[in-house]
Write a protein that holds these residues in place. Structure first.
Motif, PDB file in Angstrom:
ATOM      1  N   ALA A  36       0.816  -1.215   0.000  1.00 27.83           N
ATOM      2  CA  ALA A  36       0.000   0.000   0.000  1.00 27.83           C
ATOM      3  C   ALA A  36       0.854   1.271   0.000  1.00 27.83           C
ATOM      4  O   ALA A  36       0.574   2.209  -0.742  1.00 27.83           O
ATOM      5  CB  ALA A  36      -0.942  -0.010   1.206  1.00 27.83           C
ATOM      6  N   LEU A  37       1.909   1.287   0.836  1.00 27.90           N
ATOM      7  CA  LEU A  37       2.740   2.486   0.906  1.00 27.90           C
ATOM      8  C   LEU A  37       3.432   2.745  -0.427  1.00 27.90           C
ATOM      9  O   LEU A  37       3.482   3.881  -0.905  1.00 27.90           O
ATOM     10  CB  LEU A  37       3.783   2.345   2.020  1.00 27.90           C
ATOM     11  N   GLU A  40       0.951   4.180  -2.824  1.00 28.81           N
ATOM     12  CA  GLU A  40       0.673   5.594  -2.538  1.00 28.81           C
ATOM     13  C   GLU A  40       1.759   6.485  -3.123  1.00 28.81           C
ATOM     14  O   GLU A  40       1.475   7.534  -3.721  1.00 28.81           O
ATOM     15  CB  GLU A  40       0.584   5.799  -1.022  1.00 28.81           C
ATOM     16  N   LEU A  43       1.390   6.585  -6.969  1.00 29.94           N
ATOM     17  CA  LEU A  43       0.296   7.455  -7.396  1.00 29.94           C
ATOM     18  C   LEU A  43       0.666   8.924  -7.215  1.00 29.94           C
ATOM     19  O   LEU A  43       0.301   9.779  -8.032  1.00 29.94           O
ATOM     20  CB  LEU A  43      -0.979   7.137  -6.596  1.00 29.94           C
ATOM     21  N   ASN A  44       1.409   9.220  -6.169  1.00 30.31           N
ATOM     22  CA  ASN A  44       1.831  10.599  -5.917  1.00 30.31           C
ATOM     23  C   ASN A  44       2.814  11.062  -6.987  1.00 30.31           C
ATOM     24  O   ASN A  44       2.733  12.201  -7.468  1.00 30.31           O
ATOM     25  CB  ASN A  44       2.475  10.698  -4.535  1.00 30.31           C
ATOM     26  N   SER A  50      -2.084  13.037  -3.523  1.00 31.63           N
ATOM     27  CA  SER A  50      -1.464  13.055  -2.204  1.00 31.63           C
ATOM     28  C   SER A  50      -1.656  11.730  -1.474  1.00 31.63           C
ATOM     29  O   SER A  50      -2.757  11.168  -1.471  1.00 31.63           O
ATOM     30  CB  SER A  50      -2.073  14.182  -1.362  1.00 31.63           C
ATOM     31  N   PRO A  51      -0.583  11.208  -0.830  1.00 28.90           N
ATOM     32  CA  PRO A  51      -0.708   9.992  -0.036  1.00 28.90           C
ATOM     33  C   PRO A  51      -1.739  10.130   1.085  1.00 28.90           C
ATOM     34  O   PRO A  51      -2.292   9.132   1.553  1.00 28.90           O
ATOM     35  CB  PRO A  51       0.705   9.805   0.533  1.00 28.90           C
ATOM     36  N   SER A  54      -4.861   9.112  -1.087  1.00 24.69           N
ATOM     37  CA  SER A  54      -4.795   7.733  -1.580  1.00 24.69           C
ATOM     38  C   SER A  54      -4.623   6.746  -0.433  1.00 24.69           C
ATOM     39  O   SER A  54      -5.214   5.659  -0.446  1.00 24.69           O
ATOM     40  CB  SER A  54      -3.640   7.578  -2.573  1.00 24.69           C
ATOM     41  N   GLY A  55      -3.832   7.133   0.574  1.00 21.11           N
ATOM     42  CA  GLY A  55      -3.622   6.254   1.727  1.00 21.11           C
ATOM     43  C   GLY A  55      -4.909   5.983   2.480  1.00 21.11           C
ATOM     44  O   GLY A  55      -5.177   4.850   2.899  1.00 21.11           O
ATOM     45  N   ILE A  58      -7.151   3.651   0.199  1.00 22.50           N
ATOM     46  CA  ILE A  58      -6.614   2.291   0.109  1.00 22.50           C
ATOM     47  C   ILE A  58      -6.758   1.563   1.440  1.00 22.50           C
ATOM     48  O   ILE A  58      -7.203   0.409   1.495  1.00 22.50           O
ATOM     49  CB  ILE A  58      -5.136   2.322  -0.330  1.00 22.50           C
ATOM     50  N   THR A  59      -6.384   2.237   2.525  1.00 23.25           N
ATOM     51  CA  THR A  59      -6.464   1.613   3.841  1.00 23.25           C
ATOM     52  C   THR A  59      -7.905   1.293   4.217  1.00 23.25           C
ATOM     53  O   THR A  59      -8.196   0.202   4.727  1.00 23.25           O
ATOM     54  CB  THR A  59      -5.841   2.534   4.910  1.00 23.25           C
ATOM     55  N   SER A 132      -1.680  -2.334   9.130  1.00 14.43           N
ATOM     56  CA  SER A 132      -1.836  -1.569   7.894  1.00 14.43           C
ATOM     57  C   SER A 132      -2.831  -2.246   6.965  1.00 14.43           C
ATOM     58  O   SER A 132      -3.255  -3.381   7.191  1.00 14.43           O
ATOM     59  CB  SER A 132      -0.481  -1.445   7.180  1.00 14.43           C
TER      60      SER A 132
END
Length: 201
Positions: A36-37, A40, A43-44, A50-51, A54-55, A58-59, A132
């Motif tokens: 996931a990280l 992110e 995508l950034n 911005s994470p 998106s973070g 996704i999370t 996470s």
């Protein structure tokens, strides 16, 4: 809800171990992440998303899948697991890195980081929580597809790291691959092949 004190203690211990490794090893050696990280960051870089946005998406999606698979117990333990990780990381961040010299030893950092992440995440998964979205998704897919959890971690990380080659130097990706392979194996060993059905409530 069928939760025991030992489950909360285990997820907090796992969160602490994982936070220590990320802060004192990966962050110092600048080893990039898959999952996931890594997605992110990808995508950034390419879409300027911005994470922070998106973070969150996704999370939330990964935890939703985890909740649908394991129910309320999973969400409660994951709350403590993720919260514990944030608190412990904030504490470790107040101090200078314990192993500053590891910045010049990327191979050692990749292996040592894998141990901390593998043991930390493995303990959380074993107890039924997830620090996470990666862990939540891996636990869910492992349970639903009856596949060893290490292969779920490995597949998702490899896909993201392969895409990350579009903007990250291959050498850095190489060290990340070492961490991915080792941490996935360690998580599988610590957590056990199958998620304990006790937590599917």
């Amino acid at each position: 809800m069928n939760l025991k004190l030992k489950n909360f203690i285990i997820v907090l211990l796992g969160s602490m171990i994982q936070a220590f490794g990320i802060r004192n090893i990966h962050a110092v050696a600048e080893i990039t992440e898959g999952g996931a990280l890594g997605l992110e960051l990808l995508l950034n870089h390419w879409f300027n998303i911005s994470p922070a946005i998106s973070g969150l998406v996704i999370t939330a999606l990964c935890y939703f899948i985890g909740w649908k698979t394991f129910g309320k117990n999973f969400l409660v333990l994951s709350f403590f697991s993720a919260g514990g990780y944030s608190v412990f990381y904030a504490i470790f961040e107040r101090f200078q890195p314990v192993f500053p010299a590891i910045a010049g030893m990327p191979l050692v950092a990749a292996v040592a980081g894998a141990v901390f992440i593998g043991v930390g995440a493995g303990l959380c998964v074993r107890a039924g929580g997830a620090t996470s979205g990666d862990d939540a998704l891996a636990m869910s897919l492992s349970s639903r597809l009856n596949i060893d959890i290490r292969w779920i971690y490995l597949t998702s990380d490899l896909v993201v790291l392969a895409l990350s080659l579009t903007y990250i130097p291959p050498l850095k990706i190489f060290y990340s691959l070492i961490t991915v392979f080792l941490s996935g194996k360690i998580i599988s060993l610590v957590a056990g092949r199958k998620i304990n059905p006790e937590f599917k409530k």
